[in-house]
Scaffold this active site. Sequence first.
Site: not given
Ligand code: M6R
Length: 629
Positions: A2, A40, A90, A116-117, A502, A506, A509, A525, A624
């Site tokens: 959060c 966040r 969150w 937060n935590g 990647e 992308k 998500e 396979h 994030k």
């Molecule tokens: O802050 P970080 O690089 O440790 O975050 C890792 C992942 O949570 C982050 O890369 C996530 O997969 C993104 N949403 C990818 O776009």
Amino acid sequence: MCGIIGITAGAAVAGGEPPGGTTPGVLPTLLEGLARLEYRGYDSAGLALTGPGGLWRARAADGTRSLEDLAKRAEHGPDGAVAGIGHTRWATHGRPTEGNAHPHVDCSGRLALVHNGIIENHVELADALLADGHRFTSETDTEVLAHLIETELAGHPDGGLVGAVRAALGRVRGAFALAAVHADDPEVVVAARRVSPLLLGVTDGAAFLASDIPAILGLTHDFFVLDDDQVAELRPGSVSVVSLADGSPVEPVPLHVEWDLDAARKDGYDDFMSKEMHEQPKAVADTLLDRLLPDGTLVLDEVRITNAEFRAVTKVFVVACGSSYHAGLMAKYAIEQWARLPVEIDIASEFRYRQPVLDGQTLVIGVSQSGETVDTFQAVREADRLGAKVLVITNVVDSSMARESDAVLYTRAGPEIGVAATKTHLAQITALEVLALYLAQARGTLSVAAARGLLAAMGRLPAKVEAVLARADEVAEVAGACRDSPSFIFLGRHVGYPVALEGALKLKELSYLRAEGFPAGELKHGPIALVEPGTVVVAVATRTPVWEKLVANVAEVKSRGATVVLVVEEDDQETAGLADHVLWVPATEHLFSPVVDVVPLQLFAYSLARLHGLDVDRPRNLAKVVTVE
Ligand code: M6R
């Protein structure tokens, strides 16, 4: 996971000084800070204000519209607030409802708290508090903190709010960044931290706290970083910090940040993701800046590992999550080729639970944009505990991971607000490749001249990324041609394989479409069974050492009716001839090519998400910074 924010601005504001003057207004500061913290988490939001009328609280839980709702409710708030705290959530414990939204209050309704935590022993603490007659109104782990502080305050009023917070936290296990206010002492905000990040700032007449820099960047460029197990008391114009354990005074660590507020805003783009993709050439260039001394020696940012220790390294582990993990996979090829070291890449959340074999000659590289991802943070802590040397690549100066490592290499991408990693991802690949050169130099596996030549080649990457971005409209057309497909397969080989992973991440998500990445050689396979007419296969078909094999794999899916989209080097008509649609990129030396080749895949995912009418900055269910396991 959060975001939290707090401000005390005291009597100057209560006395009617207009917001935006030398002393910021409490409510506008909280609302603006929360808007900048939304990445966040954004399933609910809330705030509490203190002032002459006591404590006032408002909360809203309407997903991405929570803040809008909160602002409307705050219009009916009290006059003369002198301090306040805010939270954007969150959900972890308890559904994203208004009742579970922060701030949480004690039984008296005079104490409010944001957190937060995760409080790991919240069930046993709640049982004891219920037995003592406390009434709980939420399903969260956080609420126990409000009641614990209430109990401690009643038992030892002389210690004030700071003393009560310290005593309460002495009874909890888990991670926290929290802020509390009390109607009895309305100008005071108390904050504390363990594991979850927290920054403080002070100006004439005010003091602030936030989980992250952009929330309070417009108020100051000079921060203090609250460390683990420290408690801070904020009063208008001052901050004092004490140790959680014994209450002794602590000098907080100052942090000056050059970023300006515009860097945390959209700069005229439709969304942060678009802005951040267009900032990629600068992110790569800045990450490369000043890496080479005149004698040819490469430079990291903070190094507490000796040259002899670097030379003695026999094995490298990379631990990371999500896009950062993919950056690690991309760099494996460069570290192995240039530094001749074995490299193992691990998903951070798996690494710490599988008894990895590490010793003092192992280098563990933690890659994390935020430097706060708890899985990665705990993985590097575990590596440190097992005696390995820990090097961290992060975008956030003085983040938790940076502070606990033996060496740091910063990606200088600036703040990234969009949930999807873009500019920080490119900067991570760049930083990891600089590190590969650094290791090669330390181990003598690459001459100074060769390293200099490779670094010069990397210096040409920003222009190539720029060239791909200039073709964004062409990529959008290709996305338009694929918009009705329900299923996407991404293929690559060699360094193209993590690029494919990647690209798939992308797309899923941002657009919530089925998208999977595979090494192209693995197709037959199993995954080829997924291919049918209507399936879109996106393959990274640039000229890596296994290009011929990749194009053979492409022929296999084409003959089964797939629509083929290929990432192709400019002028490579031979490869383009195999595709239904082409995503053009400039030719790039293959070990560096992920920096360039991943960009059209970002644009492709972005365009498809927009075509489906989705919010690219705030994809559903994601946050994030992931500070829970
Ligand atoms: O802050 P970080 O690089 O440790 O975050 C890792 C992942 O949570 C982050 O890369 C996530 O997969 C993104 N949403 C990818 O776009």
